[in-house]
Write a protein that holds these residues in place. Structure first.
Motif, PDB file in Angstrom:
ATOM      1  N   GLU A  84     -27.993  15.332  48.775  1.00  0.00           N
ATOM      2  CA  GLU A  84     -28.463  15.172  47.394  1.00  0.00           C
ATOM      3  C   GLU A  84     -27.444  14.417  46.538  1.00  0.00           C
ATOM      4  O   GLU A  84     -27.257  14.716  45.365  1.00  0.00           O
ATOM      5  CB  GLU A  84     -28.820  16.515  46.757  1.00  0.00           C
ATOM      6  N   ILE A  85     -26.822  13.421  47.105  1.00  0.00           N
ATOM      7  CA  ILE A  85     -25.897  12.579  46.357  1.00  0.00           C
ATOM      8  C   ILE A  85     -26.656  11.320  45.927  1.00  0.00           C
ATOM      9  O   ILE A  85     -27.334  10.703  46.740  1.00  0.00           O
ATOM     10  CB  ILE A  85     -24.639  12.234  47.184  1.00  0.00           C
ATOM     11  N   GLN A  86     -26.589  10.988  44.654  1.00  0.00           N
ATOM     12  CA  GLN A  86     -27.276   9.798  44.166  1.00  0.00           C
ATOM     13  C   GLN A  86     -26.489   8.556  44.556  1.00  0.00           C
ATOM     14  O   GLN A  86     -25.255   8.568  44.589  1.00  0.00           O
ATOM     15  CB  GLN A  86     -27.468   9.860  42.654  1.00  0.00           C
ATOM     16  N   GLN A  87     -27.229   7.491  44.843  1.00  0.00           N
ATOM     17  CA  GLN A  87     -26.599   6.254  45.300  1.00  0.00           C
ATOM     18  C   GLN A  87     -25.566   5.744  44.305  1.00  0.00           C
ATOM     19  O   GLN A  87     -24.477   5.333  44.693  1.00  0.00           O
ATOM     20  CB  GLN A  87     -27.662   5.188  45.547  1.00  0.00           C
ATOM     21  N   GLY A  88     -25.873   5.785  43.023  1.00  0.00           N
ATOM     22  CA  GLY A  88     -24.920   5.341  42.008  1.00  0.00           C
ATOM     23  C   GLY A  88     -23.646   6.166  42.011  1.00  0.00           C
ATOM     24  O   GLY A  88     -22.541   5.633  41.861  1.00  0.00           O
ATOM     25  N   PHE A  93     -18.415   6.651  42.092  1.00  0.00           N
ATOM     26  CA  PHE A  93     -17.506   7.777  41.911  1.00  0.00           C
ATOM     27  C   PHE A  93     -16.914   8.299  43.220  1.00  0.00           C
ATOM     28  O   PHE A  93     -15.699   8.269  43.414  1.00  0.00           O
ATOM     29  CB  PHE A  93     -18.217   8.918  41.161  1.00  0.00           C
ATOM     30  N   PHE A  94     -17.775   8.789  44.121  1.00  0.00           N
ATOM     31  CA  PHE A  94     -17.252   9.456  45.310  1.00  0.00           C
ATOM     32  C   PHE A  94     -16.568   8.491  46.279  1.00  0.00           C
ATOM     33  O   PHE A  94     -15.459   8.766  46.747  1.00  0.00           O
ATOM     34  CB  PHE A  94     -18.348  10.270  46.003  1.00  0.00           C
ATOM     35  N   ALA A 109     -30.005   6.431  51.766  1.00  0.00           N
ATOM     36  CA  ALA A 109     -30.944   6.908  50.752  1.00  0.00           C
ATOM     37  C   ALA A 109     -32.160   7.563  51.393  1.00  0.00           C
ATOM     38  O   ALA A 109     -32.486   7.297  52.548  1.00  0.00           O
ATOM     39  CB  ALA A 109     -31.389   5.745  49.868  1.00  0.00           C
ATOM     40  N   ARG A 110     -32.835   8.389  50.645  1.00  0.00           N
ATOM     41  CA  ARG A 110     -34.107   8.960  51.093  1.00  0.00           C
ATOM     42  C   ARG A 110     -35.089   7.835  51.363  1.00  0.00           C
ATOM     43  O   ARG A 110     -34.962   6.747  50.815  1.00  0.00           O
ATOM     44  CB  ARG A 110     -34.690   9.875  50.022  1.00  0.00           C
ATOM     45  N   HIS A 111     -36.082   8.109  52.159  1.00  0.00           N
ATOM     46  CA  HIS A 111     -37.040   7.081  52.558  1.00  0.00           C
ATOM     47  C   HIS A 111     -37.796   6.475  51.381  1.00  0.00           C
ATOM     48  O   HIS A 111     -38.249   5.349  51.453  1.00  0.00           O
ATOM     49  CB  HIS A 111     -38.022   7.638  53.594  1.00  0.00           C
ATOM     50  N   GLN A 121     -32.732   2.187  41.670  1.00  0.00           N
ATOM     51  CA  GLN A 121     -32.148   2.547  42.965  1.00  0.00           C
ATOM     52  C   GLN A 121     -30.934   3.478  42.836  1.00  0.00           C
ATOM     53  O   GLN A 121     -30.732   4.333  43.690  1.00  0.00           O
ATOM     54  CB  GLN A 121     -31.738   1.290  43.742  1.00  0.00           C
ATOM     55  N   SER A 122     -30.121   3.316  41.793  1.00  0.00           N
ATOM     56  CA  SER A 122     -28.905   4.139  41.695  1.00  0.00           C
ATOM     57  C   SER A 122     -29.218   5.617  41.497  1.00  0.00           C
ATOM     58  O   SER A 122     -28.385   6.472  41.758  1.00  0.00           O
ATOM     59  CB  SER A 122     -27.995   3.634  40.579  1.00  0.00           C
ATOM     60  N   ASP A 123     -30.441   5.933  41.042  1.00  0.00           N
ATOM     61  CA  ASP A 123     -30.830   7.333  40.848  1.00  0.00           C
ATOM     62  C   ASP A 123     -31.413   7.978  42.101  1.00  0.00           C
ATOM     63  O   ASP A 123     -31.615   9.185  42.136  1.00  0.00           O
ATOM     64  CB  ASP A 123     -31.856   7.443  39.719  1.00  0.00           C
ATOM     65  N   ILE A 124     -31.687   7.193  43.129  1.00  0.00           N
ATOM     66  CA  ILE A 124     -32.224   7.740  44.378  1.00  0.00           C
ATOM     67  C   ILE A 124     -31.122   8.524  45.081  1.00  0.00           C
ATOM     68  O   ILE A 124     -29.997   8.053  45.221  1.00  0.00           O
ATOM     69  CB  ILE A 124     -32.729   6.610  45.304  1.00  0.00           C
ATOM     70  N   ASP A 125     -31.462   9.733  45.523  1.00  0.00           N
ATOM     71  CA  ASP A 125     -30.459  10.518  46.237  1.00  0.00           C
ATOM     72  C   ASP A 125     -30.650  10.367  47.740  1.00  0.00           C
ATOM     73  O   ASP A 125     -31.657   9.841  48.207  1.00  0.00           O
ATOM     74  CB  ASP A 125     -30.515  11.992  45.823  1.00  0.00           C
ATOM     75  N   GLY A 126     -29.663  10.811  48.457  1.00  0.00           N
ATOM     76  CA  GLY A 126     -29.679  10.747  49.906  1.00  0.00           C
ATOM     77  C   GLY A 126     -28.508  11.533  50.462  1.00  0.00           C
ATOM     78  O   GLY A 126     -28.058  12.500  49.847  1.00  0.00           O
ATOM     79  N   CYS A 127     -27.992  11.081  51.595  1.00  0.00           N
ATOM     80  CA  CYS A 127     -26.873  11.746  52.257  1.00  0.00           C
ATOM     81  C   CYS A 127     -25.712  10.772  52.408  1.00  0.00           C
ATOM     82  O   CYS A 127     -25.924   9.573  52.574  1.00  0.00           O
ATOM     83  CB  CYS A 127     -27.283  12.244  53.636  1.00  0.00           C
TER      84      CYS A 127
END
Length: 139
Positions: A84-88, A93-94, A109-111, A121-127
């Motif tokens: 659940e980390i956002q792309q941005g 940051f990370f 990113a999530r599918h 796109q920066s608000d899309i989360d993923g792993c």
């Protein structure tokens, strides 16, 4: 530290945000064996942080991201997996902050990212997976 105050009447006391790093130990006490440490952490994407039983400052991404980064650095795991980390947040940051302490990473990113307009796109989360660059090499 951060505290949250549940809104439910039966849960009136203030509780500290839990710090798992106090309870993690290396259980392999054989010094002749090389060990690897892994950490998996669902960091709760800001877009999902809408729980009414928490104080707003406990869910504030501005506060939480620094607390999460501090815990990741303190634990010093060889491999860090974040959900659940956002792309941005990964890019801005990370990834740069963990690179400063010796980690390289990758984000997926999530599918639904393929169907999302580029400006969102920066608000899309993923792993994300980070690894100590001194211990691993991508082949």
């Amino acid at each position: 530290g951060l505290h949250f105050r549940p809104s439910h009447p039966r849960l009136r006391q203030t509780r500290p945000v839990y710090n798992f790093s106090n309870h993690i130990r290396n259980f392999d006490h054989r010094p002749e064996r090389e060990t690897l440490s892994f950490l998996s952490y669902n960091i709760l994407s800001p877009s999902y942080a809408k729980y009414s039983y928490c104080l707003p400052e406990a869910l504030s991404w501005k506060n939480r991201k620094y607390s999460i980064l501090s815990q990741l650095q303190d634990l010093g795991s060889d491999v860090i997996c974040l959900q659940e980390i956002q792309q941005g947040d990964y890019l801005e940051f990370f990834a740069p902050n963990l690179l400063d302490v010796g980690y390289l990473g990758s984000f997926k990113a999530r599918h639904r990212a393929a169907r999302t307009p580029k400006e969102l796109q920066s608000d899309i989360d993923g792993c994300a997976i980070f690894y100590k660059k001194e211990r691993f090499k991508i082949i």
